[in-house]
Scaffold this motif. Structure first.
Motif, PDB file in Angstrom:
ATOM      1  N   ILE A 194       0.678  -1.237   0.274  1.00  0.00           N
ATOM      2  CA  ILE A 194       0.081  -0.087  -0.146  1.00  0.00           C
ATOM      3  C   ILE A 194       0.741   1.325  -0.094  1.00  0.00           C
ATOM      4  N   VAL A 195       2.122   0.913   0.916  1.00  0.00           N
ATOM      5  CA  VAL A 195       2.998   2.672   0.785  1.00  0.00           C
ATOM      6  C   VAL A 195       3.532   2.632  -0.104  1.00  0.00           C
ATOM      7  N   GLY A 196       4.519   1.647  -0.989  1.00  0.00           N
ATOM      8  CA  GLY A 196       5.208   1.320  -1.802  1.00  0.00           C
ATOM      9  C   GLY A 196       6.885   2.139  -1.047  1.00  0.00           C
ATOM     10  N   ASP A 197       6.953   1.173   0.282  1.00  0.00           N
ATOM     11  CA  ASP A 197       8.538   1.507   0.845  1.00  0.00           C
ATOM     12  C   ASP A 197       8.802   1.701   1.887  1.00  0.00           C
ATOM     13  N   LEU A 198       9.750   0.558   2.601  1.00  0.00           N
ATOM     14  CA  LEU A 198       9.684  -0.444   2.949  1.00  0.00           C
ATOM     15  C   LEU A 198      11.090   0.877   4.615  1.00  0.00           C
ATOM     16  N   ASN A 199      10.816   2.048   4.236  1.00  0.00           N
ATOM     17  CA  ASN A 199      11.252   2.758   5.558  1.00  0.00           C
ATOM     18  C   ASN A 199      10.486   3.178   6.330  1.00  0.00           C
ATOM     19  N   LEU A 200      10.513   2.993   7.347  1.00  0.00           N
ATOM     20  CA  LEU A 200       9.882   3.448   8.598  1.00  0.00           C
ATOM     21  C   LEU A 200       8.949   4.487   8.651  1.00  0.00           C
ATOM     22  N   GLY A 201       9.719   5.793   7.945  1.00  0.00           N
ATOM     23  CA  GLY A 201       9.531   6.674   8.838  1.00  0.00           C
ATOM     24  C   GLY A 201       8.692   7.262   7.172  1.00  0.00           C
ATOM     25  N   LYS A 202       8.703   6.944   5.821  1.00  0.00           N
ATOM     26  CA  LYS A 202       7.661   6.922   5.046  1.00  0.00           C
ATOM     27  C   LYS A 202       6.120   6.030   4.976  1.00  0.00           C
ATOM     28  N   VAL A 203       6.660   5.236   5.710  1.00  0.00           N
ATOM     29  CA  VAL A 203       5.116   4.904   6.401  1.00  0.00           C
ATOM     30  C   VAL A 203       4.518   5.539   7.258  1.00  0.00           C
ATOM     31  N   VAL A 204       4.392   6.392   8.018  1.00  0.00           N
ATOM     32  CA  VAL A 204       4.338   6.913   9.359  1.00  0.00           C
ATOM     33  C   VAL A 204       3.392   7.951   8.390  1.00  0.00           C
ATOM     34  N   GLU A 205       4.730   8.753   7.789  1.00  0.00           N
ATOM     35  CA  GLU A 205       4.304   9.832   6.367  1.00  0.00           C
ATOM     36  C   GLU A 205       2.989   9.424   5.688  1.00  0.00           C
ATOM     37  N   TYR A 206       3.602   8.433   5.607  1.00  0.00           N
ATOM     38  CA  TYR A 206       1.901   7.964   4.308  1.00  0.00           C
ATOM     39  C   TYR A 206       0.335   7.833   5.040  1.00  0.00           C
ATOM     40  N   GLN A 207       0.737   8.108   6.373  1.00  0.00           N
ATOM     41  CA  GLN A 207      -0.502   7.358   7.811  1.00  0.00           C
ATOM     42  C   GLN A 207      -0.838   8.410   7.379  1.00  0.00           C
ATOM     43  N   ARG A 208       0.141   9.850   7.581  1.00  0.00           N
ATOM     44  CA  ARG A 208      -0.781  10.808   8.350  1.00  0.00           C
ATOM     45  C   ARG A 208      -1.150  12.010   7.210  1.00  0.00           C
ATOM     46  N   ASP A 209      -0.981  11.250   5.727  1.00  0.00           N
ATOM     47  CA  ASP A 209      -1.112  11.868   4.629  1.00  0.00           C
ATOM     48  C   ASP A 209      -3.127  11.149   4.298  1.00  0.00           C
ATOM     49  N   HIS A 210      -2.303   9.563   4.459  1.00  0.00           N
ATOM     50  CA  HIS A 210      -3.890   9.462   3.652  1.00  0.00           C
ATOM     51  C   HIS A 210      -4.655   8.644   4.507  1.00  0.00           C
ATOM     52  N   GLY A 211      -4.613   8.632   5.595  1.00  0.00           N
ATOM     53  CA  GLY A 211      -5.235   8.363   6.599  1.00  0.00           C
ATOM     54  C   GLY A 211      -4.237   7.108   7.588  1.00  0.00           C
ATOM     55  N   TRP A 212      -4.637   6.922   8.962  1.00  0.00           N
ATOM     56  CA  TRP A 212      -4.169   5.425   9.459  1.00  0.00           C
ATOM     57  C   TRP A 212      -4.309   3.987   8.922  1.00  0.00           C
ATOM     58  N   LEU A 213      -3.634   3.267   8.795  1.00  0.00           N
ATOM     59  CA  LEU A 213      -3.789   1.790   8.347  1.00  0.00           C
ATOM     60  C   LEU A 213      -5.064   1.698   8.988  1.00  0.00           C
ATOM     61  N   ALA A 214      -4.958   1.291  10.016  1.00  0.00           N
ATOM     62  CA  ALA A 214      -5.586   0.448  10.681  1.00  0.00           C
ATOM     63  C   ALA A 214      -7.549   0.989  11.483  1.00  0.00           C
ATOM     64  N   PHE A 215      -6.900   2.337  10.661  1.00  0.00           N
ATOM     65  CA  PHE A 215      -8.029   3.185  11.183  1.00  0.00           C
ATOM     66  C   PHE A 215      -8.002   5.048  10.887  1.00  0.00           C
ATOM     67  N   PRO A 216      -8.523   4.378   9.252  1.00  0.00           N
ATOM     68  CA  PRO A 216      -7.941   5.736   8.547  1.00  0.00           C
ATOM     69  C   PRO A 216      -9.034   7.402   8.681  1.00  0.00           C
ATOM     70  N   PHE A 217      -9.668   6.880   9.833  1.00  0.00           N
ATOM     71  CA  PHE A 217     -10.658   8.099   9.715  1.00  0.00           C
ATOM     72  C   PHE A 217      -9.932   9.359  10.185  1.00  0.00           C
ATOM     73  N   PHE A 218      -8.562   9.096  10.686  1.00  0.00           N
ATOM     74  CA  PHE A 218      -7.974  10.144  10.701  1.00  0.00           C
ATOM     75  C   PHE A 218      -6.199  10.855  10.096  1.00  0.00           C
ATOM     76  N   ALA A 219      -7.082  11.352   9.219  1.00  0.00           N
ATOM     77  CA  ALA A 219      -5.863  11.938   7.897  1.00  0.00           C
ATOM     78  C   ALA A 219      -6.148  12.884   7.831  1.00  0.00           C
ATOM     79  N   LYS A 220      -5.059  13.431   6.929  1.00  0.00           N
ATOM     80  CA  LYS A 220      -5.242  15.429   7.021  1.00  0.00           C
ATOM     81  C   LYS A 220      -5.999  15.965   5.696  1.00  0.00           C
ATOM     82  N   GLN A 221      -5.825  15.127   4.868  1.00  0.00           N
ATOM     83  CA  GLN A 221      -7.554  15.274   3.664  1.00  0.00           C
ATOM     84  C   GLN A 221      -7.664  13.385   3.401  1.00  0.00           C
TER      85      GLN A 221
END
Length: 383
Positions: A194-221
């Motif tokens: 889903i994220v397309g990256d093995l870097n854990l920092g990138k995983v967090v940034e993806y979730q910040r922008d697109h929603g938490w993977l287990a709870f996608p209601f918390f997202a910037k947009q």
């Protein structure tokens, strides 16, 4: 301090800041290990309608008005008393054990749990520094490589004790941990598809922008992609979380220790600080597993969207956003620790055949099917 360091060579700066982060993170993790034991004892006391630790304290604390008796009742000094007891108890080594391996096993059991913390981002930036000790592009591969070493300490402890119950505990641990590592590793593949990256920092940034993977209601947009993948990432989270219980030998998966069958399993013959190291390793592994769940599925250090979007507020408060990210990460981490502790005192232990059946005949096929479904869904969306 930062201004004086800024004039140094970049390599020297990197070494200094890395050393500072290592010392701070190690101190925080060791403190969390100590107080996780206290929380476990208090939670178990609450569930069993007992009081729990409420006596250990220096004599002068009782003399402090109001707050002194409160601190004693909370058991705030109990971890200090337990640590001193472990250091001062007689370190007994039976004559019949394989001594070199017997001494080596506790260290091998505890070190991997601390090494894994190095790649977990516990914040965004603070003072211009990334809040991660080692920002590796293959952080998750490093994590699983190091975690897999923990089983060697347990197996070595069972072998070195030269006794049947520890040996059985070591065999159980090796089979259990290797079995659930497969399911755990497969569950994580969905995240990186889903994220397309093995870097854990990138995983967090993806979730910040697109929603938490287990709870996608918390997202910037709000992003419809997050809701499409949500059922699959939720399945991955459930598999990962239950596998984490098995990897840390926590109830209902504590078959390597099971007091009713194996006395204490692989650490039956240990005492004093060597026994305490096994305990430290277990609770440090709980902290690491909780940190991984937060990072991979619950947005890591990212705040809920209504706080992340308060840009004007953070611009006027400088370092406050970085501090808020670190605090958010540790709050989520503590919530997962409490869940792991609560489960131990609420569920009975599995039989060994049930444990193996769940790992091999349920979780591995489920994780494989989840990977295939995610890949198929991605192919359909990107057409």
């Amino acid at each position: 301090m930062f201004e004086s360091i800024s004039y140094l060579d970049p390599t020297v700066q990197f070494a200094i800041f890395s050393a500072i982060k290592i010392v701070v993170v190690f101190a925080v993790v060791v403190t969390m290990v100590a107080y996780a034991v206290l929380v476990e004892r208090k939670v178990s006391a609450w569930i069993q309608d007992r009081v729990g630790p409420n006596r250990a304290a220096p004599m002068f604390v009782d003399l402090i008005p109001v707050i002194g008796p409160f601190l004693v009742r909370c058991g705030i000094f109990q971890p200090l008393a337990d640590g001193l007891k472990s250091l001062l108890k007689e370190d007994f080594t039976p004559n019949y054990v394989r001594k070199v391996y017997f001494w080596l096993a506790p260290a091998i059991a505890v070190i991997p749990a601390f090494l894994t913390i190095a790649v977990i981002p516990f914040g965004s930036t603070l003072g211009g520094q990334k809040m991660v000790i080692a920002d590796l592009n293959v952080g998750i591969l490093y994590t699983f490589g190091i975690v897999s070493l923990g089983v060697y300490g347990i197996v070595l402890a069972g072998y070195a004790a030269n006794s049947k119950y520890p040996f059985l505990g070591g065999i159980r641990a090796s089979a259990q941990m290797i079995s659930y590592e497969i399911a755990m590793g497969m569950s994580v593949i969905v995240v990186f598809l889903i994220v397309g990256d093995l870097n854990l920092g990138k995983v967090v940034e993806y979730q910040r922008d697109h929603g938490w993977l287990a709870f996608p209601f918390f997202a910037k947009q709000m992003d419809w992609h997050s809701f499409v993948y949500w059922p699959l990432s939720l399945i991955a989270f459930v598999v990962f979380m239950i596998s984490a219980f098995a990897e840390t030998n926590r109830l209902p998966f504590d078959l390597p220790e099971s007091e009713s069958e194996l006395i204490g399993g692989y650490h039956t013959e240990y005492s004093s600080m060597k026994f305490a190291l096994f305990f430290m390793g277990e609770y440090a592994s709980m902290i690491t597993s909780s940190a991984m769940m937060v990072t991979l599925f619950f947005g890591g250090w990212s705040l809920p969207f209504w706080l992340e979007n308060a840009g004007s507020f953070w611009e006027h408060h400088g370092l406050l956003l970085g501090v808020a990210h670190v605090a958010c990460f540790f709050l989520k981490l503590c919530l997962f620790l409490v869940v792991m502790i609560w489960v131990r005192w609420m569920l009975p232990r599995f039989r060994y055949d049930q444990l193996m059946d769940l790992g091999w005949r349920r979780f591995i096929p489920l994780a494989l099917g989840n990977i295939a479904a995610t890949a198929l869904l991605m192919a359909l969306i990107t057409r």
